[in-house]
Scaffold this motif. Structure first.
Motif, PDB file in Angstrom:
ATOM      1  N   TYR A 128       0.844  -1.191   0.000  1.00  0.00           N
ATOM      2  CA  TYR A 128       0.000   0.000   0.000  1.00  0.00           C
ATOM      3  C   TYR A 128       0.879   1.241   0.000  1.00  0.00           C
ATOM      4  N   PRO A 129       0.396   2.329  -0.574  1.00  0.00           N
ATOM      5  CA  PRO A 129       1.153   3.584  -0.437  1.00  0.00           C
ATOM      6  C   PRO A 129       1.041   4.107   0.996  1.00  0.00           C
ATOM      7  N   ARG A 130       1.988   4.891   1.407  1.00  0.00           N
ATOM      8  CA  ARG A 130       1.888   5.539   2.710  1.00  0.00           C
ATOM      9  C   ARG A 130       0.692   6.495   2.685  1.00  0.00           C
ATOM     10  N   PRO A 131      -0.010   6.648   3.806  1.00  0.00           N
ATOM     11  CA  PRO A 131       0.268   6.158   5.159  1.00  0.00           C
ATOM     12  C   PRO A 131      -0.433   4.837   5.497  1.00  0.00           C
ATOM     13  N   TYR A 132      -1.003   4.151   4.497  1.00  0.00           N
ATOM     14  CA  TYR A 132      -1.722   2.911   4.769  1.00  0.00           C
ATOM     15  C   TYR A 132      -0.787   1.740   5.067  1.00  0.00           C
ATOM     16  N   THR A 133       0.407   1.794   4.510  1.00  0.00           N
ATOM     17  CA  THR A 133       1.278   0.619   4.504  1.00  0.00           C
ATOM     18  C   THR A 133       1.641   0.137   5.902  1.00  0.00           C
ATOM     19  N   TRP A 134       1.669  -1.179   6.070  1.00  0.00           N
ATOM     20  CA  TRP A 134       2.210  -1.799   7.272  1.00  0.00           C
ATOM     21  C   TRP A 134       2.650  -3.211   6.918  1.00  0.00           C
ATOM     22  N   VAL A 135       3.567  -3.746   7.706  1.00  0.00           N
ATOM     23  CA  VAL A 135       4.190  -5.033   7.376  1.00  0.00           C
ATOM     24  C   VAL A 135       3.598  -6.124   8.257  1.00  0.00           C
ATOM     25  N   GLU A 136       3.003  -7.128   7.621  1.00  0.00           N
ATOM     26  CA  GLU A 136       2.459  -8.265   8.346  1.00  0.00           C
ATOM     27  C   GLU A 136       3.559  -9.273   8.654  1.00  0.00           C
ATOM     28  N   SER A 137       3.318 -10.096   9.665  1.00  0.00           N
ATOM     29  CA  SER A 137       4.299 -11.140  10.001  1.00  0.00           C
ATOM     30  C   SER A 137       4.433 -12.144   8.868  1.00  0.00           C
ATOM     31  N   SER A 138       3.374 -12.258   8.053  1.00  0.00           N
ATOM     32  CA  SER A 138       3.362 -13.246   6.960  1.00  0.00           C
ATOM     33  C   SER A 138       3.604 -12.609   5.602  1.00  0.00           C
ATOM     34  N   TYR A 139       4.278 -11.456   5.604  1.00  0.00           N
ATOM     35  CA  TYR A 139       4.400 -10.691   4.361  1.00  0.00           C
ATOM     36  C   TYR A 139       5.073 -11.483   3.237  1.00  0.00           C
ATOM     37  N   LYS A 140       6.068 -12.315   3.581  1.00  0.00           N
ATOM     38  CA  LYS A 140       6.820 -13.012   2.545  1.00  0.00           C
ATOM     39  C   LYS A 140       5.949 -14.046   1.837  1.00  0.00           C
ATOM     40  N   GLN A 141       5.190 -14.821   2.621  1.00  0.00           N
ATOM     41  CA  GLN A 141       4.310 -15.833   2.016  1.00  0.00           C
ATOM     42  C   GLN A 141       3.248 -15.176   1.140  1.00  0.00           C
ATOM     43  N   LYS A 142       2.758 -14.019   1.562  1.00  0.00           N
ATOM     44  CA  LYS A 142       1.731 -13.324   0.789  1.00  0.00           C
ATOM     45  C   LYS A 142       2.316 -12.770  -0.516  1.00  0.00           C
ATOM     46  N   GLU A 143       3.566 -12.323  -0.460  1.00  0.00           N
ATOM     47  CA  GLU A 143       4.241 -11.901  -1.697  1.00  0.00           C
ATOM     48  C   GLU A 143       4.330 -13.056  -2.685  1.00  0.00           C
ATOM     49  N   ILE A 144       4.718 -14.220  -2.187  1.00  0.00           N
ATOM     50  CA  ILE A 144       4.853 -15.401  -3.046  1.00  0.00           C
ATOM     51  C   ILE A 144       3.500 -15.784  -3.633  1.00  0.00           C
ATOM     52  N   PHE A 145       2.461 -15.759  -2.791  1.00  0.00           N
ATOM     53  CA  PHE A 145       1.101 -16.070  -3.243  1.00  0.00           C
ATOM     54  C   PHE A 145       0.689 -15.160  -4.397  1.00  0.00           C
ATOM     55  N   PHE A 146       0.910 -13.863  -4.240  1.00  0.00           N
ATOM     56  CA  PHE A 146       0.436 -12.950  -5.276  1.00  0.00           C
ATOM     57  C   PHE A 146       1.316 -12.978  -6.516  1.00  0.00           C
ATOM     58  N   ALA A 147       2.577 -13.311  -6.353  1.00  0.00           N
ATOM     59  CA  ALA A 147       3.438 -13.494  -7.526  1.00  0.00           C
ATOM     60  C   ALA A 147       2.890 -14.631  -8.385  1.00  0.00           C
ATOM     61  N   LYS A 148       2.423 -15.696  -7.727  1.00  0.00           N
ATOM     62  CA  LYS A 148       1.839 -16.822  -8.465  1.00  0.00           C
ATOM     63  C   LYS A 148       0.547 -16.414  -9.150  1.00  0.00           C
ATOM     64  N   VAL A 149      -0.263 -15.593  -8.473  1.00  0.00           N
ATOM     65  CA  VAL A 149      -1.498 -15.098  -9.098  1.00  0.00           C
ATOM     66  C   VAL A 149      -1.159 -14.325 -10.365  1.00  0.00           C
ATOM     67  N   SER A 150      -0.147 -13.453 -10.272  1.00  0.00           N
ATOM     68  CA  SER A 150       0.223 -12.637 -11.432  1.00  0.00           C
ATOM     69  C   SER A 150       0.735 -13.484 -12.589  1.00  0.00           C
ATOM     70  N   GLU A 151       1.318 -14.631 -12.273  1.00  0.00           N
ATOM     71  CA  GLU A 151       1.883 -15.503 -13.310  1.00  0.00           C
ATOM     72  C   GLU A 151       0.861 -16.481 -13.883  1.00  0.00           C
ATOM     73  N   LYS A 152      -0.055 -16.963 -13.040  1.00  0.00           N
ATOM     74  CA  LYS A 152      -0.967 -18.026 -13.467  1.00  0.00           C
ATOM     75  C   LYS A 152      -2.267 -17.504 -14.063  1.00  0.00           C
ATOM     76  N   ALA A 153      -2.734 -16.357 -13.616  1.00  0.00           N
ATOM     77  CA  ALA A 153      -3.980 -15.821 -14.157  1.00  0.00           C
ATOM     78  C   ALA A 153      -3.764 -15.381 -15.602  1.00  0.00           C
ATOM     79  N   LYS A 154      -4.655 -15.794 -16.476  1.00  0.00           N
ATOM     80  CA  LYS A 154      -4.536 -15.431 -17.892  1.00  0.00           C
ATOM     81  C   LYS A 154      -4.588 -13.926 -18.072  1.00  0.00           C
TER      82      LYS A 154
END
Length: 416
Positions: free
Chosen positions: A154-180
């Motif tokens: 998120y852009p500031r000032p909304y942004t904050w870091v979750e404890s699971s941020y890395k797994q969520k990054e990986i999840f969305f990278a897969k979405v960006s690659e697999k979705a047509k």
């Protein structure tokens, strides 16, 4: 074309995101597409003329048991294990059980879609996770991204870091690659997310939040709303980054210069505002013209006031950029009343209203806000119809006809 929609919720009263999702679903059906909806509302909600299946939650599984145990620990003993568990697994037990419930339903589907559209709300993206686990659907998958994800993107000032941020990054990278293909409610959000996941720039299209047909059931006004006065309305959640202080201070400056206007002017803040309770309580004591209701409203009631106010206000955070298209933007356009946009210079709202749109200010520029209120007030004094928005271009952009043309163009270009 047959379109399968997998969506978190179709209950328009539970969030602005659900309102936006339902409007999109209705317009897809009105455009002539055959629409089939799987929804995880956990209620048997139906949309007229559309086949809707409420996904059943799996209640006999290890994940379900663990999710309820976690809830008991949190509510009864004030023990929060969520950060630790999500750091390990990426998501909560509830999230995994929910997505498994969706997957189970999808595996039993006999409907053969030409397009699979995933819609979510808030920060869950459960339908996206479920479809990601169904490779047979990827060739027709359009992932609709309503907000930045994960939260640290998120852009500031909304942004904050979750404890699971890395797994969520990986999840969305897969979405960006697999979705047509991917879809976004705003051009700025497409570009913003594309800066983190470049494949979105290749697959992305802009499908704005929709104006859908809606007939107001209750047209009676509440006691606090007088349609004959000059009403400035902000309807919606005042999240922590969206401060109304600049707006209220601007109103006070306007009153200092136009004391006789007090009898005719009202500022209404309708919607959850707990982040600013103390501040608003203090302002209410000195500004009787300020009306604050810190609660959620039925959509029907708010929409009726939006269509009969003098000015609709959109408040966004103080930021360098606001790539969001607020879900209420189509309602404000349909209401056909002037929009007072309190947004960053680089924002989707300002982009759509246009570079020459005059009723815009940074959210904390009290002096400019007071000048805009004064300008709008005297236009209203001359003739309330001078405050009609009259933006046919925006009405078309948010309409079913534009949506139909966009989807048909995808199909004709062999993207679908």
């Amino acid at each position: 074309m047959k379109i399968l929609v997998v969506v978190d919720s179709i209950n328009i009263e539970d969030s602005s995101g659900s309102k936006a999702n339902v409007a999109l679903i209705k317009n897809l059906a009105e455009a002539g597409f055959e629409v089939f909806v799987f929804h995880y509302t956990l209620k048997n909600i139906q949309l007229e003329g559309i086949q809707c299946i409420a996904i059943t939650e799996i209640k006999y599984s290890t994940l379900y048991f663990l999710s309820r145990l976690q809830r008991i620990l949190s509510r009864s003993f004030n023990i929060s294990v969520a950060p630790l568990l999500e750091k390990i697994f990426g998501f909560s037990f509830t999230f995994f059980n929910d997505t498994n419930s969706i997957i189970k339903c999808l595996k039993k589907m006999t409907f053969e879609p030409d397009l699979v559209l995933t819609l979510s709300k808030g920060g869950s993206f459960r339908p996206h996770y479920a479809v990601l686990k169904c490779p047979e659907l990827h060739r027709n998958w359009m992932a609709y991204i309503h907000d930045p994800y994960p939260f640290h993107f998120y852009p500031r000032p909304y942004t904050w870091v979750e404890s699971s941020y890395k797994q969520k990054e990986i999840f969305f990278a897969k979405v960006s690659e697999k979705a047509k293909y991917s879809a976004f409610p705003s051009q700025l959000l497409l570009e913003w997310m594309g800066s983190f996941y470049p494949n979105f720039l290749k697959t992305g299209v802009v499908i704005p939040h929709q104006n859908a047909r809606y007939e107001i059931q209750n047209q009676d006004f509440p006691s606090y709303f007088d349609p004959l006065k000059f009403n400035l309305l902000h309807a919606g959640n005042l999240m922590k980054p969206r401060s109304p202080e600049g707006l209220i201070e601007g109103l006070l400056l306007f009153f200092d210069k136009n004391k006789d206007a007090r009898d005719e002017v009202r500022l209404l803040l309708l919607g959850p505002s707990s982040n600013y309770s103390a501040m608003l309580d203090n302002y209410e004591k000195i500004i009787p013209e300020l009306i604050v209701y810190n609660k959620s409203f039925l959509f029907d009631d708010v929409y009726n006031i939006q269509k009969n106010t003098s000015v609709n206000i959109i408040i966004e955070a103080k930021s360098e950029i606001s790539p969001f298209l607020p879900a209420k933007f189509p309602h404000c356009v349909e209401a056909n009343k002037t929009i007072l946009s309190l947004s960053p210079y680089l924002s989707e709202v300002k982009r759509l209203l246009g570079v020459d749109y005059e009723y815009w200010s940074e959210v904390d520029d009290c002096l400019k806000i007071s000048e805009l209120i004064e300008q709008l007030y005297y236009l209203w004094k001359e003739d309330p119809d001078k405050l009609l928005l009259n933006r046919v271009d925006l009405q078309d952009y948010l309409s079913v006809n534009y949506l139909k043309q966009l989807i048909n163009n995808l199909e004709n270009n062999n993207i679908v």
